[in-house]
Design an enzyme around this catalytic site. Sequence first.
Site, PDB file in Angstrom:
ATOM      1  N   LYS A   1       0.837  -1.210   0.000  1.00  0.00           N
ATOM      2  CA  LYS A   1       0.000   0.000   0.000  1.00  0.00           C
ATOM      3  C   LYS A   1       0.867   1.254   0.000  1.00  0.00           C
ATOM      4  O   LYS A   1       0.643   2.194  -0.770  1.00  0.00           O
ATOM      5  CB  LYS A   1      -0.907  -0.018   1.245  1.00  0.00           C
ATOM      6  CG  LYS A   1      -1.550   1.308   1.559  1.00  0.00           C
ATOM      7  CD  LYS A   1      -2.410   1.240   2.798  1.00  0.00           C
ATOM      8  CE  LYS A   1      -1.703   1.514   4.095  1.00  0.00           C
ATOM      9  NZ  LYS A   1      -1.358   2.909   4.361  1.00  0.00           N
ATOM     10  N   ASN A   2       1.882   1.272   0.882  1.00  0.00           N
ATOM     11  CA  ASN A   2       2.660   2.505   1.052  1.00  0.00           C
ATOM     12  C   ASN A   2       3.607   2.790  -0.107  1.00  0.00           C
ATOM     13  O   ASN A   2       4.212   3.853  -0.158  1.00  0.00           O
ATOM     14  CB  ASN A   2       3.455   2.462   2.364  1.00  0.00           C
ATOM     15  CG  ASN A   2       2.548   2.652   3.566  1.00  0.00           C
ATOM     16  OD1 ASN A   2       1.351   2.880   3.406  1.00  0.00           O
ATOM     17  ND2 ASN A   2       3.112   2.549   4.758  1.00  0.00           N
TER      18      ASN A   2
ATOM     19  N   CYS B   1      -5.552  12.751  13.679  1.00  0.00           N
ATOM     20  CA  CYS B   1      -5.415  11.331  13.379  1.00  0.00           C
ATOM     21  C   CYS B   1      -5.322  10.584  14.689  1.00  0.00           C
ATOM     22  O   CYS B   1      -4.798  11.113  15.676  1.00  0.00           O
ATOM     23  CB  CYS B   1      -4.152  11.182  12.555  1.00  0.00           C
ATOM     24  SG  CYS B   1      -3.650   9.517  12.268  1.00  0.00           S
TER      25      CYS B   1
ATOM     26  N   ARG C   1       0.185  14.523  13.619  1.00  0.00           N
ATOM     27  CA  ARG C   1       0.626  14.331  12.234  1.00  0.00           C
ATOM     28  C   ARG C   1       0.491  15.583  11.352  1.00  0.00           C
ATOM     29  O   ARG C   1      -0.296  15.628  10.403  1.00  0.00           O
ATOM     30  CB  ARG C   1      -0.118  13.161  11.602  1.00  0.00           C
ATOM     31  CG  ARG C   1       0.207  11.859  12.278  1.00  0.00           C
ATOM     32  CD  ARG C   1      -0.423  10.693  11.592  1.00  0.00           C
ATOM     33  NE  ARG C   1       0.337  10.205  10.461  1.00  0.00           N
ATOM     34  CZ  ARG C   1       0.027   9.103   9.783  1.00  0.00           C
ATOM     35  NH1 ARG C   1      -1.001   8.392  10.119  1.00  0.00           N
ATOM     36  NH2 ARG C   1       0.767   8.721   8.771  1.00  0.00           N
TER      37      ARG C   1
ATOM     38  N   ASP D   1       5.074   0.653  12.166  1.00  0.00           N
ATOM     39  CA  ASP D   1       3.876  -0.039  11.672  1.00  0.00           C
ATOM     40  C   ASP D   1       3.775  -1.482  12.171  1.00  0.00           C
ATOM     41  O   ASP D   1       2.776  -2.157  11.914  1.00  0.00           O
ATOM     42  CB  ASP D   1       3.834  -0.012  10.134  1.00  0.00           C
ATOM     43  CG  ASP D   1       3.401   1.357   9.615  1.00  0.00           C
ATOM     44  OD1 ASP D   1       3.002   2.209  10.425  1.00  0.00           O
ATOM     45  OD2 ASP D   1       3.464   1.569   8.386  1.00  0.00           O
TER      46      ASP D   1
ATOM     47  N   ARG E   1      -8.333  -0.767   5.124  1.00  0.00           N
ATOM     48  CA  ARG E   1      -7.492   0.261   4.479  1.00  0.00           C
ATOM     49  C   ARG E   1      -6.129  -0.316   4.102  1.00  0.00           C
ATOM     50  O   ARG E   1      -5.490   0.190   3.184  1.00  0.00           O
ATOM     51  CB  ARG E   1      -7.272   1.454   5.427  1.00  0.00           C
ATOM     52  CG  ARG E   1      -8.524   2.261   5.692  1.00  0.00           C
ATOM     53  CD  ARG E   1      -8.188   3.460   6.557  1.00  0.00           C
ATOM     54  NE  ARG E   1      -6.955   4.047   6.072  1.00  0.00           N
ATOM     55  CZ  ARG E   1      -6.046   4.654   6.844  1.00  0.00           C
ATOM     56  NH1 ARG E   1      -6.259   4.770   8.126  1.00  0.00           N
ATOM     57  NH2 ARG E   1      -4.952   5.156   6.328  1.00  0.00           N
TER      58      ARG E   1
END
Length: 420
Positions: free
Chosen positions: A22-23, A117, A122, A306, A399
């Site tokens: 995803k990133n 967030c 952030r 993460d 997500r």
Amino acid sequence: MDKLLIEGGFQLNGSITASGAKNSALPILASSILLKDKLTLSNIPHLNDITTMLEILSSMGAYMTFNENMDIEVNTSLINNLKARYELVKTMRASILVLGPLLARFHEAEVALPGGCAIGSRPVNLHLDCMRKLGANIDTSNGYIKASAKGGLTGANIEFSQVTVTGTENAIMAATLAKGQTKITNAAKEPEVTDLIKCLNKMGAKIQGEDTDKLIIDGVRELKPTNFSVMPDRIEIATYLTATTMTGGEITVKAVNPNTIDKVLQKLELAGAKISKDKDSISLKMKKLPSAVNISTAPYPSFPTDMQAQFIAMNSIAKGQSEVIENVFENRFMHVQELIRMGGKIELKGNSAMIDGNLNGLTSAPVMATDLRASASLVLAGLVAKGITKVDRIYHIDRGYERIEEKLKLLGAKIDRISE
Ligand code: UD1
């Protein structure tokens, strides 16, 4: 709303294939704006964040088609709306990634300011500072970033005061079409940044220094259409390996780049897992209870933030005590209260979590996902908890994890998605 029901206590065994990252896919999709033509991408994961990025690009006038291999072709030749609307940006902070490419190609951009967030404030100040360095005027009013650079962006020296992944990616994309040379120091070295650089260089950009924190970018006039396959998702892979270290069993994850998760693999070995790496697969065998491991998060190549939540879940059932220090985000411990409700013995002190492994194991409870990786940690806890755990608000997990319940079921987990 969808929920996951997980019956704990079953080992994971078998093999699964990793999804695309995803990133990496998000900045690469945003980079299509730099091109007045077609970018063909494969290994793009089916995730809500990807849909959001595609919606932002379509709202600007880009159009997407799928070719016979199900590769996605993004054609940005007809972009005529330079605005990323709040309704889309609010659901995904990475929407800020369109700012650099829009400014570089159209010399103008309007992007909604991402809001707060769950994992911290952030801010986007570092993104805006580097656009200013490249010659953009930035005004933030009425909830929008309004940026313009009459005559285009100009190369500059950008030194990040703090490592920022998407900030580095925005700077790289903006500098790709700027006049002259840009030097970026203290750049993020995450593998996803390298993947973006590889894709841009394939399009004809001149970027040197990949995998290092010093990048030199010689601006080019335009980029050419190309095709690119997005790297495997190292966080998804590491999550399944951590899950198996908790449940016991033996799994192989295929289509991976094993060198991108060295730090996580070292920690899983310390926890007791036996790991073997092949060119593009990783196998993990675990036959006992995990031992507790200390971790401290920091930018790549250190231990990734993460994976912090998943490791707190693992340490909650491990032998021994551990400390988990979060250095990247200020408030990334929302999963801790939920894990405590499942029997985790965790105490928070500032940016540290002190964990006393509960050898009686966790017990099921209805729990609530609060952000993407927090929700992954609750699923992992559910896999080992006694009874049936119900995880609510799993839109967070959708997500970032492609078909999580299907992949876990393939490995023998008792997990179902329900709508109530
Ligand atoms: C990216 C990843 C996310 C990961 C994070 C850290 C994507 C789409 N998301 O997020 O999964 O958890 O890197 O590895 O790639 N900061 C500022 N000002 C800024 C920008 C960042 O103060 O303008 C701070 C942040 O609040 C945070 C730190 O810098 O404390 C690092 O954040 P950053 O690397 O920018 O995270 P993202 O790129 O948003």
